[in-house]
Design a protein around this motif. Sequence first.
Motif, PDB file in Angstrom:
ATOM      1  N   ASP B 154     -76.392 -25.509 -19.220  1.00 44.52           N
ATOM      2  CA  ASP B 154     -75.398 -25.628 -18.146  1.00 44.52           C
ATOM      3  C   ASP B 154     -75.883 -24.963 -16.863  1.00 44.52           C
ATOM      4  N   LEU B 155     -76.512 -23.794 -17.023  1.00 45.03           N
ATOM      5  CA  LEU B 155     -77.010 -23.097 -15.840  1.00 45.03           C
ATOM      6  C   LEU B 155     -78.070 -23.939 -15.130  1.00 45.03           C
ATOM      7  N   VAL B 157     -78.512 -27.160 -15.304  1.00 44.09           N
ATOM      8  CA  VAL B 157     -77.898 -28.368 -14.720  1.00 44.09           C
ATOM      9  C   VAL B 157     -77.209 -28.023 -13.405  1.00 44.09           C
ATOM     10  N   GLU B 158     -76.520 -26.903 -13.395  1.00 42.36           N
ATOM     11  CA  GLU B 158     -75.837 -26.499 -12.161  1.00 42.36           C
ATOM     12  C   GLU B 158     -76.862 -26.267 -11.048  1.00 42.36           C
ATOM     13  N   GLN B 159     -77.985 -25.634 -11.431  1.00 40.47           N
ATOM     14  CA  GLN B 159     -79.025 -25.397 -10.433  1.00 40.47           C
ATOM     15  C   GLN B 159     -79.578 -26.720  -9.884  1.00 40.47           C
ATOM     16  N   ALA B 160     -79.744 -27.683 -10.779  1.00 40.46           N
ATOM     17  CA  ALA B 160     -80.248 -28.994 -10.343  1.00 40.46           C
ATOM     18  C   ALA B 160     -79.276 -29.635  -9.350  1.00 40.46           C
ATOM     19  N   HIS B 161     -77.993 -29.568  -9.675  1.00 36.48           N
ATOM     20  CA  HIS B 161     -76.994 -30.113  -8.751  1.00 36.48           C
ATOM     21  C   HIS B 161     -77.101 -29.452  -7.379  1.00 36.48           C
ATOM     22  N   ARG B 162     -77.228 -28.143  -7.384  1.00 42.05           N
ATOM     23  CA  ARG B 162     -77.282 -27.433  -6.112  1.00 42.05           C
ATOM     24  C   ARG B 162     -78.562 -27.767  -5.340  1.00 42.05           C
ATOM     25  N   LEU B 163     -79.656 -27.973  -6.070  1.00 39.89           N
ATOM     26  CA  LEU B 163     -80.900 -28.364  -5.394  1.00 39.89           C
ATOM     27  C   LEU B 163     -80.738 -29.728  -4.737  1.00 39.89           C
ATOM     28  N   VAL B 164     -80.105 -30.634  -5.444  1.00 35.19           N
ATOM     29  CA  VAL B 164     -79.878 -31.960  -4.862  1.00 35.19           C
ATOM     30  C   VAL B 164     -78.973 -31.838  -3.634  1.00 35.19           C
ATOM     31  N   ASP B 165     -77.958 -30.995  -3.734  1.00 39.06           N
ATOM     32  CA  ASP B 165     -77.086 -30.768  -2.573  1.00 39.06           C
ATOM     33  C   ASP B 165     -77.875 -30.225  -1.386  1.00 39.06           C
ATOM     34  N   MET B 166     -78.935 -29.458  -1.687  1.00 39.34           N
ATOM     35  CA  MET B 166     -79.773 -28.906  -0.617  1.00 39.34           C
ATOM     36  C   MET B 166     -80.748 -29.942  -0.069  1.00 39.34           C
ATOM     37  N   GLY B 167     -80.721 -31.136  -0.640  1.00 39.09           N
ATOM     38  CA  GLY B 167     -81.581 -32.191  -0.130  1.00 39.09           C
ATOM     39  C   GLY B 167     -82.822 -32.465  -0.964  1.00 39.09           C
ATOM     40  N   ALA B 191     -80.555 -33.400 -20.294  1.00 36.24           N
ATOM     41  CA  ALA B 191     -79.434 -32.864 -19.521  1.00 36.24           C
ATOM     42  C   ALA B 191     -79.645 -33.104 -18.027  1.00 36.24           C
ATOM     43  N   LEU B 192     -80.867 -32.886 -17.557  1.00 34.74           N
ATOM     44  CA  LEU B 192     -81.130 -33.036 -16.121  1.00 34.74           C
ATOM     45  C   LEU B 192     -81.105 -34.504 -15.703  1.00 34.74           C
ATOM     46  N   VAL B 193     -81.696 -35.357 -16.534  1.00 35.37           N
ATOM     47  CA  VAL B 193     -81.719 -36.784 -16.204  1.00 35.37           C
ATOM     48  C   VAL B 193     -80.292 -37.323 -16.130  1.00 35.37           C
ATOM     49  N   ASN B 194     -79.444 -36.851 -17.028  1.00 36.73           N
ATOM     50  CA  ASN B 194     -78.051 -37.306 -16.999  1.00 36.73           C
ATOM     51  C   ASN B 194     -77.283 -36.733 -15.812  1.00 36.73           C
ATOM     52  N   ALA B 195     -77.723 -35.572 -15.321  1.00 38.46           N
ATOM     53  CA  ALA B 195     -76.935 -34.875 -14.304  1.00 38.46           C
ATOM     54  C   ALA B 195     -77.240 -35.333 -12.888  1.00 38.46           C
ATOM     55  N   VAL B 196     -78.503 -35.639 -12.623  1.00 33.64           N
ATOM     56  CA  VAL B 196     -78.880 -35.942 -11.229  1.00 33.64           C
ATOM     57  C   VAL B 196     -79.634 -37.261 -11.144  1.00 33.64           C
ATOM     58  N   ASP B 197     -79.644 -37.830  -9.950  1.00 28.07           N
ATOM     59  CA  ASP B 197     -80.263 -39.137  -9.775  1.00 28.07           C
ATOM     60  C   ASP B 197     -81.718 -39.058  -9.328  1.00 28.07           C
TER      61      ASP B 197
END
Lengths: 464, 464
Positions: B154-155, B157-167, B191-197
Amino acid sequence: MSSVHLTDVVLRDGHQSLIATRMRTDDMLPICDSLDKIGYHSLEVWGGATFDACVRFLKEDPWVRLKSLKEALPNTPLQMLLRGQNLLGYRHYADDVVTAFVHRAAENGIDIFRVFDALNDLRNLETAMKAVKSAGKHAQGTICYTVSPVHTLDLYVEQAHRLVDMGADSIAIKDMAGLLTPYATKDLVEALVNAVDVPIHLHSHATAGLAAQCQLKAIEAGCRHVDTCISAFGGGTSHPATESLVAALKGTEFDTGLDLEALKDVGDYFREVRKKYAGFESEFTREDISVQINQVPGGMMSNLASQMKEQNALSRIREVFDEIPKVRQDLGYPPLVTPTSQIVGTQAVMNVLSGERYKTITNEVKRYLQGGYGKSPAGVDQALLKQAIGNADVEEGRPADQLSPEMERLTSTIGDLAKSEEDVLTYAMFPDMAETFLREREDGTLTPEAIPEAEGSSRPVSEG
Amino acid sequence: MSSVHLTDVVLRDGHQSLIATRMRTDDMLPICDSLDKIGYHSLEVWGGATFDACVRFLKEDPWVRLKSLKEALPNTPLQMLLRGQNLLGYRHYADDVVTAFVHRAAENGIDIFRVFDALNDLRNLETAMKAVKSAGKHAQGTICYTVSPVHTLDLYVEQAHRLVDMGADSIAIKDMAGLLTPYATKDLVEALVNAVDVPIHLHSHATAGLAAQCQLKAIEAGCRHVDTCISAFGGGTSHPATESLVAALKGTEFDTGLDLEALKDVGDYFREVRKKYAGFESEFTREDISVQINQVPGGMMSNLASQMKEQNALSRIREVFDEIPKVRQDLGYPPLVTPTSQIVGTQAVMNVLSGERYKTITNEVKRYLQGGYGKSPAGVDQALLKQAIGNADVEEGRPADQLSPEMERLTSTIGDLAKSEEDVLTYAMFPDMAETFLREREDGTLTPEAIPEAEGSSRPVSEG
Ligand SMILES: [Co+2]
Ligand SMILES: [Co+2]
């Protein structure tokens, strides 16, 4: 699903692959207590080239090594590699020699016999397998893996069935050259697991850097027995590291249950041992992708390089590499392992250097074409056959059927120098060398070769 | 499914991991034409320790190296490793330095920026990521992989989301220590493949002998970008061999499409190059399972061994290895990579040698506890915090917010020795060393270190 069982090959294939089979019994015994406590499925400790190396270089009695190891490893099954009707020598032996050899090996400590034939001609395994069963030991039938138009999954499955019919207690996939790829492994293991009820063992050399992945795909496909080598003698032309597979599977349904700390101590021990033999290291034992390009095993390439260099023709080695697949096709796609790798390689060199294919045909190729080694996987080139042996007959029977019993003759020839049946069998393997060995033993003058200085040797190696 | 894309790290992480970052530009350029034709996704060629090694040892201008490589590799995207707000130096820089550095790197040839922070504190990536985007280049956000009670899927995945938000245009999993196991990789990548594009890249060191299996499981889980290193600089503390992964995937749905023969030529070239640098080889760069036992990365163990030896306390090194996980826990489980590996390691040594834990607390630990490096992954030990900094405040803001712009000051301090903004940035990274370098360049007296004789060095190494 159940846990995965490991066979560590450090005491046989590990040092055979990386330091020319030179590890001495004295360097094995101090760590045996630790090895015995690991909980391996088995330890491969004997056979292959170790018998030859003991007599030829180390001036050790291979039977004494076996007995010492058995005593030092009371809790772990001991395993050997046996070249079917060739035993540990370089010719076909009569059945009585094969039977006697297997029985003495069993008596002295071998629990698991991995039996193979270079051509996968199972008639060359028959006598050995029978002997193992009659000795009450574990008979492991072997499939030598290779790649060719005739080596289909169906062929391997059929071979597995026949091995089980011969009494095989398990089946080994022997990938001596590192030809397996992960997804080919998956397909092969799946097919074998579905076809037979006995366990499947994977023996895949790390030569091309693919074996660790092959192990994983094999395990996922249902293989539960894998050969590894403690890291100090792992990688390159040897096998993936034991510790790595243990760590990879830890905490999964495949967990080996082995203790990494205990394995680390074993690895630390052998790392020191390896230093002592640095003079036997070779650049040809490193990871090398070539076999995945042209199917020529690493050991074979290094031997060919030596041959071509002697002929001042090293610049034409690529022509030889290109010629090898053609000769192999002409000979019906034998797997390339001792002795077929030498047979094919030498003929390929001649075909290139003489400027005309098969201008000269070696005696070994003639013998091969006549069926002297057994049946080739596919049919041989008919024009070549005609050119090589003319109207002579091809032997289609089991090669050993041509051989009369030999134990009596061997026993009387070596005479008093042999103190036991084991000695007679040593003599059977390597007559000249063993006679010298037995005489020196009697005279108390056995002297091991000196261990050479470490220095970037480019010694050729053999695949196993 | 689609084919797998490879990044070869031979020109950066390969030689950084195996020969102390010593490969010279002169040994890179002759093979660039071949490398450029392979069809890699990218070549990692700059950043990490290469900048330091150029200035300190090779007396090469790292910017000139980059420009030369860009010219020699016109068809392959070039990639660098950037330590977030630390850039390629060893402290936090003000935002104007970070922005200028990224822009000059982009201008001189970097297409893909892999940006990371040792603590995974994304505030330390913000400025660099923004600068990469404003330069119109590919921003790869990085997750430093480690194992601890707080480092859950989960941690990450959350980091991946935030990285994507950062561009972030892609996400790299950076397993600098070789901690990943194949099934942990599978879970993480899934987990990462499912979480981010955005694409997931795997960078896993072969230190423990597991990375090749991790690559395979990552690919099966949907990862399509993998870091490898041409075999001549592959394995051990570097990365699995490029050729092996290409062969493993050949003919499957994941086929890289790369040509093994062309890769073999590249490998043959670098095998010769490596010989020249034999004096920089170290026994600590070999495969070693230790990190899977005690989570202490190989490079860190060798550095600790050196420290303990200097103190005549090598016999107590196991106590230090046992102490490291405790110190790491006290500090809130930082991933162990520069600089946290040094911070934790040195404190652990002190805790053992002084006979009382935290009798002495290093300045770096104090600074860490005060938030000087960013936010620790988990909370730190409160008693230790109190003991270390008393009633002083913990900085909770972004560390770089404490720093005023520095480019102007740096430019005026170095003065005429700098002929370009690139020179000022070199000066910013390593003030003393760069001043010497720039002066010697002006005087025409730059002299690369001598390449030492090959001989079993036991030089410590750094993980990257
Ligand atoms: Co073998
Ligand atoms: Co790295």
